[in-house]
Structures are given as structure tokens and as C-alpha cells.
Write an enzyme that holds these catalytic residues in place. Structure first.
Site, short mmCIF file in Angstrom:
data_model
loop_
_atom_site.label_atom_id
_atom_site.label_comp_id
_atom_site.label_asym_id
_atom_site.label_seq_id
_atom_site.Cartn_x
_atom_site.Cartn_y
_atom_site.Cartn_z
N ARG A 1 -9.24 -17.77 -2.63
CA ARG A 1 -10.36 -18.18 -1.74
C ARG A 1 -10.74 -19.73 -0.78
O ARG A 1 -9.81 -20.24 -0.62
CB ARG A 1 -12.06 -17.98 -2.51
N TYR B 1 -8.18 -8.33 -7.39
CA TYR B 1 -8.52 -7.04 -7.72
C TYR B 1 -7.20 -6.16 -8.52
O TYR B 1 -6.29 -6.83 -8.51
CB TYR B 1 -8.11 -6.35 -6.46
N PRO C 1 -11.72 -2.11 -1.27
CA PRO C 1 -11.76 -3.40 -0.54
C PRO C 1 -10.61 -4.01 -0.04
O PRO C 1 -10.47 -5.02 0.07
CB PRO C 1 -12.38 -4.03 -1.29
#
Length: 605
Positions: free
Chosen positions: A226, A235, A328
Site C-alpha cells: 500500500r 488477500y 477484487p
């Protein structure tokens, strides 16, 4: 209360639409949000190259690039050949192929994207802000021919609004979609995944790289670094569910009405530790986590044509998760949703401003359904391969093969949906495929020798663009052809422009020469190449003339070469307001150009 457009939902799609429509002072738009305020922490974070190109058109790409994590490389990990209980790096690949876009694939919080779009909408001529704490209840046809839709709301300021057009961008459980009598269709893969944003302390060497990791016994992890220096998203593959099971987050948030199997954040962390073995993982702070099921669902249409009273011209539209949902992991959801809105926004504005016929709106569902269907198909394959216990090679191959798709530049619109009589000459500029987005390249502005990316001269202001590759000005035959073209261009643009506005207000134009900059003298060029501006002083506009003079431009540029335009023949690239190529014509084909514009624009006199 009456409005031209009522938008339900202030997610990424709703805010892109608001930002686009706020560009026009004389449009009345209202956006309603059930939440009591703006988003503080979003779930989506992956931003395609194409989305950054769109942000450039809205004026905040530089801010995004400054704050975001840049995804330059991806690594793939698989069970070690010497000890399957441990993982080993199998391969590194470049995340985005060279020359695909001038912008990278980046990671930035959805909430920050919302902030930028909110600012654009609020500061635009239309000065638009969401109206919070208003729940959409339904809509029906009204007896007012000017505002044929009556929208019912529950909120402190409004209980009903009359509008010309209604847009639902209110998520996967869309109340607008339900009020249309439509539903999402598809199946779940019955696989539970965990997603978690946290601060890690680890000796895993690729923690700051996008990494796909498959273990022998404990499933897979996708690592997405990030923004900042430490925050990451995991994930995490958790479990295969039974047909009647639903996954929920224990003690945090119930995601489904029928919940059978609960997961905790501690379980996510423990599974991630096992997958990363032999590397260690210590989770210091968890900022957000959730559980979701892999599934792909698609609405059969994105508008209300033939739903109520057999309408043939749509008046209600769906965008984003309201009409397509998926996993996603490929980072497509927010991006495809925003592109839905970018497609619809200029069309609504053109119709409401009287620039185009309302028949233009029928193209939205057709164009975006095809894109969403391609997304669903890709996501199904991507999710299947990523969760497979087979060799990692297929995942790498799919990643490389799908690079254009995941970058957002694989979208291709059928030009016949907007202009059935469109007749392009694809040999003139094969580097600009019909239906693809206009692929920018750097050129040199004649007036001040400034290197400029040509695509950056196309802001999201609803105007059509003509990019004229004019060849060499010093060649007599090309000079003559260009003078004839400019004379016709002035007449054509005037035909589609209201009399009180500058000539480039509806159809904008740029000229790119292959000549050396020193040979282009303002006093010799046709007047329309430096038209008068909209300001009261009506000064000359020097921003429309460029040259592909690579020798002067320190080796940059070469747009003719990169986009395969023959400088001896030239080309006219007709670009839609959302930056997609509608047609490629020869400079001498002014009758075809005028006929083409007649299909998408209304004469103004």
C-alpha cells in the site's frame, strides 16, 4: 425539487459522474448518499494505468502519483523444489509492458480517490456536492413531461425529486437496480478469501512488491503493498465452502443475510503465516479486514430500455457494482466502475446541452455491458488459476497475457454503436486502432518548445477532439491539402457550435506536424490553427500547434513513428470526449468527417 440528473450513490462511479457533470454550469445535478458523510476508509485500492489517464483529464493525476505506491514489478512464489513445505521465488515480471501508457499501475486508498473527485465536483462550474443521509426508496414515471421520473427518498432534506435521468451507482445491493426489476446473474465459486490491511514485521524479501504466493498445503496469498512505506494488503485463501454455506466475519461485520461459516482476523493471520513459511510474519497493527466469497455476477442490461412501457430511449442507468461484481484480486472493480461513469457522463451532458440526440444514450449499456462481460470472463479465469494447486506457470502466463486488460487499455468500443456509417481508413494510422483509447505520446508545442503529452491536452470537458497529423508544412502538396482542410474545418466546427461560443467549444482540434519547429511560422499558417480564445480580449490560442521534431526534443517524441502515421499521407484522428478513437480519416476526406460528426452531434443553426 427538480433536477436534470439524480445520482444515487457516491462511490467511485457516482463521483466520477458527478465530477464530469459538474464541468457544466447550466446542468442541474443532485447526488444522494445513504451514508452520513464521505468515505473515510475504502476497500478498493488498485488503480489501472487507464484510470490514471482519466485522472489526468480531471486534473489530479500528479497528486495520485505522488501519494501512491507504484506497482512496477510482480513476483511469483511456489513450493520449493527442495522442500515443498517452504516457498521459493519462481519468477519476476514487469507489471506493465513498456510503452503501454505514460502512467504506471498504482495503489492508493479508495477514500483518497473519493477526496480528489469530490474536490473536482465541488470546484467545477456546476459546484456539485453529495447530499448525505438520504436513502433511495424507488422511482416511478411522473406526469411532468419535462421531468418524467419521480424519485422517492428518505432523508432530512428531500422525500421526492423529479428528474430527467436517474443513475444508480449504489453498489451490489443496488436499490435502483431492484426498482428496475433487474438482478445480478451468476454464481459463486464457493471459495472464502480473507483480505487484511496491516503493518507487518517480516523477513519475507518481497513484502514491498506485488507478489502471488502459492503454498503446497495452505492455499495462496496475494500481497499488494500500500501507499506509504510499511502498509500492505494480503488477500488470503481461507477455505472452500459447501454449496449452502456463506462466509462471514466473526464479531465484525456480517456480509450475507444467510451466514454459516465465520472467520476471525486471527485465523487470517495464522493462515498467512503458514503460507509464507519458512519466512516469519508478525502482524503489528490491523487497520481493516474482511471476508468475501469469490463470485462473478452480471446484470443483463445497464439501462431501462423496454423495462417500463417499452422505452426505446433510456432514462435510468446502472453503473459499477450495481451492474457487475467480481473478485477484487485483479484490481478491476473500482477502475471498471469509474470507466462506466466516464462513458456515461459526456453522453448525458451532450444530450442535456442539446449537442446530441437522446439516441446517443442507448450506446452506454451496449458498450459497457461488453466491457463488463469481458471483465467477468477474465476474473473467472484469473480466480480459478490463482486458487489452483496446479503449477504456477499458468498464473504467470495469464498475468502476462492479461497485461493490457489489467492495465485498463484493452477496452475497444464498436464504432458502429455511435456512428453506423463510420468509414475509417485503418492504414493511415495503425497505431490508433479504431475503438481503442487514444494512446498518447510526447510532442513539442510549437509556440514555446515545451514537451507535452498530446493526450494531456484532452481534459474531461465533454468536447470531441480532432487530432490532425498534418505532415510536413514545407511540402507544397501537403500545404495545399492542409489549407483546404482548415477551410472546411472552420465551416464544420461552426455548424455544430452555438454562435455565442468559440469555434472549438464543441469540436476541439490539435495539429501535429512532422516539420522542424523552426519552419512553422505563425503568420503563414491558417488562422484556425490559432483561434481566438473565449476570454473577453479574444486573444490567439497558441496551444493547438505541435511538432514531432525529435531532434529538438532531445530524442523524445517520434509520435509519427510510434503510432505508425505516414508523414506523407497524414491522418485525422476523431476522438470521443472520453478519449476513445471513433475514426481515422485522410486530411482530404472532409465530407466524410462532416458526415461522421452529423451522426453524433446536432447542428446548432
Amino acid at each position: 425539487m427538480c433536477t436534470d440528473v439524480a445520482i444515487v450513490g457516491s462511490g467511485p462511479a457516482g463521483l466520477v459522474l458527478a465530477a464530469q457533470l459538474a464541468k457544466f454550469a447550466n446542468l442541474k445535478v443532485m447526488i444522494f448518499e445513504e451514508r452520513d458523510g464521505k468515505l473515510e476508509m475504502g476497500q478498493a485500492d488498485g488503480i489501472q494505468c487507464r484510470s490514471v489517464e482519466m485522472f489526468q483529464a480531471f486534473g489530479f493525476a500528479e497528486e495520485v502519483l505522488r501519494e501512491a505506491y507504484w506497482v512496477n514489478e510482480a513476483t511469483f512464489w511456489t513450493p520449493s523444489s527442495s522442500n515443498e513445505a517452504n516457498i521459493a521465488r519462481m519468477r519476476r515480471v514487469r507489471d506493465t509492458e513498456a510503452e503501454l501508457s505514460e502512467f504506471p499501475h498504482v495503489i492508493l486508498s479508495q477514500a483518497r480517490i473519493h477526496d480528489f473527485l469530490l474536490h473536482v465536483a465541488a470546484s467545477g462550474p456546476g459546484a456539485l456536492q453529495p447530499i448525505y443521509s438520504h436513502k433511495f426508496l424507488g422511482y416511478e414515471e411522473s406526469e411532468d413531461s419535462d421531468y418524467p421520473l419521480k424519485v422517492s427518498l428518505h432523508g432530512p432534506k428531500h422525500d421526492q425529486v423529479f428528474c430527467k435521468y436517474l443513475v444508480g451507482s449504489d453498489g451490489a445491493r443496488s436499490a435502483v437496480r431492484k426498482s428496475m426489476g433487474l438482478s445480478l446473474q451468476g454464481e459463486s465459486a464457493h471459495v472464502a478469501w480473507g483480505v487484511m490491511d496491516f503493518l507487518p514485521d517480516t523477513n519475507f524479501p518481497d513484502i514491498r512488491l506485488k507478489s502471488a504466493i502459492r503454498s503446497a498445503e495452505h492455499g495462496s496469498v496475494l500481497i499488494i503493498p500500500r501507499e506509504g512505506e510499511s502498509l500492505v494488503r494480503f488477500y488470503i485463501e481461507m477455505a472452500t465452502l459447501k454449496d449452502d454455506e456463506r462466509a462471514v466475519t466473526s464479531g465484525f461485520l456480517i456480509l450475507h443475510s444467510q451466514a454459516d461459516r465465520a472467520f476471525t482476523s486471527a485465523e487470517l493471520i495464522e493462515r498467512a503465516k503458514k503460507i509464507l513459511s519458512p519466512y516469519t510474519l508478525d502482524v503489528k497493527v490491523v487497520y481493516w479486514w474482511s471476508i468475501y466469497e469469490v463470485g462473478q455476477r452480471l446484470c443483463p442490461q445497464f439501462d431501462n430500455v423496454n423495462i417500463h412501457r417499452g422505452e426505446r430511449t433510456p432514462s435510468v442507468f446502472l453503473m459499477g457494482d450495481a451492474c457487475h461484481t467480481h473478485s477484487p484480486k485483479a484490481g478491476q472493480g473500482m477502475n471498471v466502475s469509474m470507466q462506466d461513469a466516464f462513458n456515461l457522463g459526456w453522453k448525458l451532458a451532450a444530450v442535456l446541452l442539446g449537442r446530441s440526440s437522446s439516441s446517443l444514450l442507448a450506446s452506454y449499456s451496449a458498450e459497457r455491458y461488453a466491457v463488463a462481460k469481458a471483465l467477468i470472463d477474465f476474473d473467472r479465469e484469473f480466480a480459478k488459476v490463482f486458487s489452483s494447486k496446479a503449477a504456477t506457470s499458468p498464473a504467470i502466463q495469464l498475468f502476462v497475457k492479461g497485461g493490457r486488460f489489467t492495465a485498463g487499455v484493452a477496452t475497444n468500443y464498436d464504432p458502429r454503436l455511435l456512428a453506423p456509417r463510420n468509414a475509417s481508413d485503418t492504414t493511415l494510422a495503425s497505431g490508433f486502432p479504431i475503438g481503442d483509447r487514444f494512446h498518447s505520446a510526447q510532442v513539442l508545442r510549437v509556440a514555446d518548445a515545451k514537451p507535452v503529452h498530446l493526450g494531456h491536452t484532452m481534459p474531461a470537458d465533454g468536447r470531441w477532439r480532432l487530432v490532425v497529423f498534418a505532415g510536413a508544412w514545407e511540402a507544397d502538396d501537403q500545404k495545399l491539402a492542409l489549407r483546404k482542410f482548415c477551410k472546411a474545418l472552420e465551416r464544420i466546427c461552426s455548424r455544430f457550435t452555438p454562435r455565442h461560443l468559440p469555434i472549438d467549444s464543441v469540436v476541439d482540434f490539435r495539429f501535429v506536424f512532422s516539420s522542424h519547429r523552426e519552419t512553422l511560422h505563425d503568420e503563414q499558417l491558417p488562422d484556425i490553427m490559432t483561434p481566438r480564445t473565449a476570454a473577453g480580449l479574444a486573444l490567439k490560442d497558441y496551444t493547438k500547434l505541435f511538432t514531432d521534431d525529435a531532434s529538438y526534443n532531445h530524442g523524445h517524441g517520434r509520435m509519427y513513428e510510434k503510432r505508425r502515421v505516414d508523414p506523407k499521407r497524414g491522418a485525422v484522428i476523431v476522438v470521443r470526449p472520453d478519449q476513445y478513437v471513433l475514426s481515422v480519416l485522410h486530411v482530404e476526406e472532409t465530407a466524410k468527417l462532416e458526415s461522421l460528426l452529423e451522426e453524433v452531434l446536432l447542428p446548432q443553426f
